[in-house]
Design an enzyme around this catalytic site. Structure first.
Site, mmCIF file in Angstrom:
data_model
loop_
_atom_site.group_PDB
_atom_site.id
_atom_site.type_symbol
_atom_site.label_atom_id
_atom_site.label_comp_id
_atom_site.label_asym_id
_atom_site.label_seq_id
_atom_site.Cartn_x
_atom_site.Cartn_y
_atom_site.Cartn_z
ATOM 1 N N ASP A 119 0.836 -1.204 0.000
ATOM 2 C CA ASP A 119 0.000 0.000 0.000
ATOM 3 C C ASP A 119 0.872 1.256 0.000
ATOM 4 O O ASP A 119 2.062 1.201 -0.328
ATOM 5 C CB ASP A 119 -0.942 -0.055 1.211
ATOM 6 C CG ASP A 119 -2.300 0.515 0.902
ATOM 7 O OD1 ASP A 119 -2.353 1.636 0.381
ATOM 8 O OD2 ASP A 119 -3.306 -0.150 1.177
ATOM 9 N N GLY A 126 -3.086 4.982 -8.117
ATOM 10 C CA GLY A 126 -2.886 5.660 -9.398
ATOM 11 C C GLY A 126 -2.079 6.943 -9.303
ATOM 12 O O GLY A 126 -1.939 7.660 -10.298
ATOM 13 N N ASP A 136 -10.365 3.018 -3.324
ATOM 14 C CA ASP A 136 -11.008 1.740 -2.992
ATOM 15 C C ASP A 136 -12.369 1.598 -3.654
ATOM 16 O O ASP A 136 -13.182 2.521 -3.641
ATOM 17 C CB ASP A 136 -11.206 1.631 -1.475
ATOM 18 C CG ASP A 136 -9.906 1.374 -0.758
ATOM 19 O OD1 ASP A 136 -8.838 1.505 -1.390
ATOM 20 O OD2 ASP A 136 -9.960 1.045 0.431
#
Ligand code: GLA
Length: 683
Positions: free
Chosen positions: A435, A477, A498
């Site tokens: 992440d 992104g 998400d």
């Protein structure tokens, strides 16, 4: 956490709450009384138009008005966050162009609210625009559909712009839809306000405008009976580093018992004839063409599998599997992961190509004295879990973040990257989702170097351990990751915030894929996030809020996009429809096409979209989407698709050959539905 480029931070699994649940309990009389109360006004001296509009609310109670936020606005479907009465989507005062509006609905594109009228109102009006909380960003289009026809449209509105009035005549109307559509391919910063929005009630009407769930239509799909004849599915090409553990489960369906064989395997690999697992270690670099064979009581099947031995040869087709987050979030534990793995085998999903079983956030414990990560008490023995998953022929995935903490606040990899890679390899981990959370506390910047650096550090660390670990970036992104993700060593990269199980989220993510297809290819894939079909719910699973047709569109497009197919639902509660969606081998074959050329948008107009991708067998996959809120015909001509001549067309959700077509195709597509076609003759 650090907010990614997109305004909405990843939703962190928030679920829409029924903010107006109590309203339903009120009697009609009380509703009317509430409806007719006056709103305090906050007038903007700079905005005369807004002021005049707001003035309508000084109407006396006898005027028969019902405010929009007095109906059950919790039924609003939206792409991010929750709908709020009298507040913006971020729960701040509704503010547009410097004016605060005390009344209205704060939502987020793509948003839809369906309202049953049955003649109860004569008109609806509102002031619409983007909330000032986006600091001038965002681009949306407000639309009102009355009885299936577009009745009003705001035109494109950008952040910071003065709100505009929108109104519709509702005399004798039966229903209406309030829509906010993203004005560009992403839904970022599309915080949309319907301020001072109200219905004028029809004199003597016996009912009130009432929010209702978005209308659904029967799924455009046929569920075929199970095929007893053996068939081999899934990836036709796979890669691994010579000398590292190799694992590939032959995905095959058919009446059991099945006997598996693999001819011309490289030295060092063997096949388990009962489970179909090919394991061992590749002897050296090279390419092997292996003949897979499966036999059962109802016949046999064979198919070629190309095995590529080399450095960085993972994910030659998009990874398929399951991830714990969308179903369990923080409620994941070792048992649930083990149960998901068993269900992957027992439900037959593994037989269609699903192989990864991935643990998302919240497994992490404190670091030990040497600085190695440990598990918390929900995961008593990670190595044993990996052994058990491997024994089923499957692979295990794990999650971390480059900052000191993960998104859920657990210890993450900052300055322990190599130790973490070593620990994952010792445990037997095959996949890492990495992440971004909390990295922004330790570094700042804006260029590609800044965004790529933490991924590059982990890439180097993974390269130093003797195990293949597929590397998945999860940074939403930022910095156009698709342009540099492959160079930074990623096998896939999230290109959105998400996902959640709403139409707004799904449609926003689909349109975010426009124009980034060319960055996809074997070994490196755009990742529009995990699947939200089946029972999802971030700790508390419920049946997906997507309609059946939306779910068909979801799977259709994830196949067209060559997206990683990570099932997000509770694997122990799979119903027939969900299984049929996830096991459509003809659709999955598009996702797994070894050429890996991803769909591009051919045509988009009025909610109709046509996407096309060429396939390695010389045919073309074409998806016809109805993103609109009415049934409509969606078609494409051969000229638009770059095709010629009489071509066979097959409908992959109806499992039906449609015969030869000479000029094109056209279908009536249900609201939010999709048609998936394979066009042309396979070589
Ligand atoms: C982020 C990711 C999610 C999930 C959570 C875990 O929000 O985007 O997919 O991994 O973190 O905390």
């Amino acid at each position: 956490m650090t907010i990614p480029i997109s305004a909405p931070a990843p939703s962190r699994g928030r679920i829409r709450t029924a903010s107006f649940a109590g309203l339903a309990l009120l009697s009609t009389a009380l509703l009317y009384a509430t409806a007719l109360q006056q709103a305090p006004l906050h007038l903007c001296p700079r905005c005369m138009e807004a002021a005049q509009w707001s003035g309508i609310f000084q109407a006396s109670p006898q005027n028969g008005k019902l405010r929009l936020e007095q109906i059950n606005i919790s039924l609003t479907e939206q792409g991010y966050g929750t709908p709020h009465a009298d507040k913006s989507v971020d729960n701040k005062p509704l503010t547009m162009h410097g004016t605060v509006y005390s009344r209205g609905l704060g939502t987020h594109a793509n948003s839809a609210l369906a309202i049953r009228l049955n003649g109860s109102a004569t008109s609806f009006q509102a002031l619409v625009g983007i909330d000032d909380e986006t600091n001038g960003k965002g681009l949306v289009d407000f639309e009102i559909i009355v009885d299936g026809r577009v009745a009003a449209n705001s035109g494109l509105l950008h952040g910071g712009q003065a709100p505009v009035p929108i109104s519709v005549n509702l005399a004798r109307a039966r229903q209406m839809l309030l829509l906010v559509k993203a004005g560009r391919s992403s839904i970022d910063f599309d915080h949309a306000d319907w301020a001072n929005a109200f219905f004028t009630l029809a004199p003597g009407a016996k009912s009130l405008p009432t929010a209702v769930p978005i209308p659904t239509e029967p799924p455009r799909m046929v569920i075929p009976p199970p095929n007893p004849h053996p068939a081999i599915h899934g990836a036709a090409i796979t890669g691994a580093t010579p000398g590292y553990p190799f694992r590939f489960l032959i995905p095959a369906t058919g009446q059991k018992p099945l006997y598996y064989a693999a001819h011309h395997l490289p030295a060092g690999l063997t096949v388990n004839h009962v489970t179909g697992a090919i394991t061992g270690r590749l002897p050296h670099k090279g390419v092997w063409h292996v003949e897979l064979a499966v036999a059962g009581p109802r016949g046999h099947a064979d198919r070629m599998l190309t095995i590529v031995g080399g450095w960085h040869k993972l994910a030659l087709t998009p990874p398929m599997g399951w991830n714990s987050w969308n179903s369990w979030a923080g409620n994941v534990n070792q048992q649930r992961v083990e149960d998901a793995a068993k269900a992957m085998i027992n439900s037959g999903l593994a037989a269609h190509g699903y192989q990864y079983v991935n643990i998302d956030d919240t497994w992490e414990g404190p670091r030990d004295k040497q600085g190695f990560i440990t598990t918390n008490k929900k995961f008593p023995n990670m190595a044993a879990l990996a052994r058990s998953v491997h024994a089923m022929g499957l692979k295990l995935g794990i999650y971390s973040s480059p900052g000191p903490f993960t998104c859920a606040g657990y210890p993450a990899s900052y300055r322990h990257e190599l130790q973490d890679a070593q620990r994952y390899a010792q445990w037997g981990v095959d996949y890492l989702k990495y992440d971004w959370c909390s990295y922004g506390q330790k570094a700042n910047g804006s260029g590609v170097e800044y965004f790529a650096k933490p991924y590059w550090i982990m890439r180097k660390s993974l390269d130093m351990v003797p195990r293949d670990i597929l590397f998945s970036f999860c940074q939403y992104g930022m910095g156009d990751v698709w342009k540099w993700g492959a160079r930074a060593g990623g096998n896939c990269w999230r290109d959105t915030g998400d996902i959640n199980d709403s139409w707004g989220s799904l449609s926003g993510i689909i349109n975010r894929q426009i124009g980034i297809n060319q960055y996809n290819g074997p070994g490196h894939w755009n990742d529009p996030d995990m699947l939200v079909v089946g029972d999802v719910g971030w700790g508390n699973p419920h049946p997906s809020h997507l309609t059946p047709n939306e779910q068909i569109m979801h799977i259709t497009m994830w196949c067209m996009f060559s997206a990683p197919l990570l099932i997000g639902c509770d694997m122990t509660h799979l119903n027939k429809f969900t299984l049929a969606l996830l096991t459509n081998d003809e659709a999955l074959a598009i996702n797994q096409d070894p050429m890996g050329v991803t769909a591009h948008l051919v045509y988009q107009k009025g909610g109709a979209e046509v996407w096309e991708r060429p396939l390695s067998d010389g045919t073309h996959a074409v998806a016809l989407l109805n993103m609109g809120d009415m049934d409509q015909k969606v078609g494409a001509t051969w000229a638009q698709l770059g095709l010629k001549g009489k071509l066979p067309v097959r409908d992959l959700w109806l499992h039906k050959n449609l015969g030869l077509k000479q000029y094109g195709v056209s279908f009536k597509v249900p609201i939010h539905g999709a048609v998936l076609l394979k066009i042309g003759k396979a070589r």
